[in-house]
Write an enzyme that holds these catalytic residues in place. Structure first.
Site, PDB file in Angstrom:
ATOM      1  N   HIS A 164     -39.414  76.557  80.158  1.00 26.08           N
ATOM      2  CA  HIS A 164     -38.719  77.295  79.065  1.00 26.08           C
ATOM      3  C   HIS A 164     -39.605  78.075  78.150  1.00 26.08           C
ATOM      4  CE1 HIS A 164     -35.635  74.509  79.974  1.00 26.08           C
ATOM      5  NE2 HIS A 164     -34.735  75.074  78.953  1.00 26.08           N
ATOM      6  N   GLN A 202     -32.187  83.206  71.528  1.00 25.82           N
ATOM      7  CA  GLN A 202     -33.340  83.391  70.619  1.00 25.82           C
ATOM      8  C   GLN A 202     -32.665  84.427  69.554  1.00 25.82           C
ATOM      9  OE1 GLN A 202     -37.125  82.700  71.188  1.00 25.82           O
ATOM     10  NE2 GLN A 202     -37.092  82.199  73.252  1.00 25.82           N
ATOM     11  N   VAL A 213     -38.348  72.490  72.865  1.00 20.21           N
ATOM     12  CA  VAL A 213     -37.175  73.071  73.083  1.00 20.21           C
ATOM     13  C   VAL A 213     -35.980  72.749  72.366  1.00 20.21           C
ATOM     14  CG1 VAL A 213     -35.445  73.280  75.043  1.00 20.21           C
ATOM     15  CG2 VAL A 213     -37.872  73.315  75.791  1.00 20.21           C
ATOM     16  N   MET A 214     -35.506  73.577  71.706  1.00 19.01           N
ATOM     17  CA  MET A 214     -34.170  73.198  70.982  1.00 19.01           C
ATOM     18  C   MET A 214     -33.067  74.236  71.153  1.00 19.01           C
ATOM     19  SD  MET A 214     -34.202  73.647  66.761  1.00 19.01           S
ATOM     20  CE  MET A 214     -32.513  73.787  65.732  1.00 19.01           C
ATOM     21  N   VAL A 225     -30.857  76.292  69.754  1.00 23.83           N
ATOM     22  CA  VAL A 225     -30.917  77.026  68.629  1.00 23.83           C
ATOM     23  C   VAL A 225     -29.775  78.048  68.281  1.00 23.83           C
ATOM     24  CG1 VAL A 225     -33.565  77.326  68.708  1.00 23.83           C
ATOM     25  CG2 VAL A 225     -32.053  79.077  69.629  1.00 23.83           C
TER      26      VAL A 225
HETATM   27  N1  GUN Z   1     -33.383  76.937  73.212  1.00 20.72           N
HETATM   28  C1  GUN Z   1     -32.416  78.000  73.681  1.00 20.72           C
HETATM   29  N2  GUN Z   1     -32.982  78.773  74.445  1.00 20.72           N
HETATM   30  C2  GUN Z   1     -34.296  78.311  74.520  1.00 20.72           C
HETATM   31  C3  GUN Z   1     -35.544  79.233  75.185  1.00 20.72           C
HETATM   32  O1  GUN Z   1     -35.360  79.931  75.884  1.00 20.72           O
HETATM   33  N3  GUN Z   1     -36.716  78.379  75.190  1.00 20.72           N
HETATM   34  C4  GUN Z   1     -36.715  77.154  74.271  1.00 20.72           C
HETATM   35  N4  GUN Z   1     -37.675  76.700  74.017  1.00 20.72           N
HETATM   36  N5  GUN Z   1     -35.667  76.870  73.325  1.00 20.72           N
HETATM   37  C5  GUN Z   1     -34.582  77.395  73.499  1.00 20.72           C
END
Ligand code: GUN
Length: 162
Positions: free
Chosen positions: A60, A81, A113-114, A116
């Site tokens: 990731h 993102q 990693v979250m 988001v």
């Molecule tokens: N959460 C959703 N997509 C990503 C990603 O591509 N990288 C990370 N670190 N968290 C995420």
């Protein structure tokens, strides 16, 4: 569905980790129920070796990191993102992400990693700072839980485009 079509379709559900779709393809390529597919893929990850799980987490990109700025993210990560406004950081927010990303990598050896989607930058930064206080085992486990959430959202987004 043909095995190679199945793999091509689902290879991106787990970031840079087509092995998940490949392993599930060996079990069943006729899974038409997204819920069932999500469970099979998640089981595959949960039953993988710790090394593979670590490699998956490390696949990731950082949130609001240099790969994002350079336009080097996967299509899925770009959308995720952007959905949280991470492509619109102020200079201060961007600096905060860089310092948290560095501190997190230094402490855990893998990226934060979250899942988001649905959160804004302030919520993500708060969660980031809070999770930085956790211990290794909890963060490793949390990263995999978040990765499964991301996979579920990616599968749902694919369904919406069918
Ligand atoms: N959460 C959703 N997509 C990503 C990603 O591509 N990288 C990370 N670190 N968290 C995420």
């Amino acid at each position: 569905m043909e095995t190679h079509d199945f793999i091509a379709r689902y290879a991106g559900v787990y970031e840079h980790s087509p092995w998940v779709a490949e392993r599930v393809a060996a079990l069943a390529t006729e899974v038409d129920n997204r819920e069932r597919l999500a469970v099979l893929m998640a089981d595959c990850v949960d039953n993988a070796s710790t090394e593979r799980q670590l490699a998956l987490i490390r696949a990731h990109p950082d949130l609001a990191g240099r790969a994002q700025v350079a336009g080097e993210l996967t299509a899925e990560s770009t959308l995720e993102q952007a959905s949280a406004g991470l492509d619109q950081c102020s200079p201060e927010e961007f600096e905060r992400f860089q310092s948290l990303n560095t501190a997190y990598w230094e402490k855990f050896g893998f990226p934060f990693v979250m899942a988001v989607r649905g959160s804004d930058r302030a919520e993500i930064l708060d969660t980031f700072a809070a999770r930085l206080q956790n211990d290794y085992d909890l963060e490793f486990e949390t990263a995999l839980i978040e990765i499964h959430k991301i996979a579920r959202l990616r599968l749902d987004a694919m369904g919406a485009n069918e």
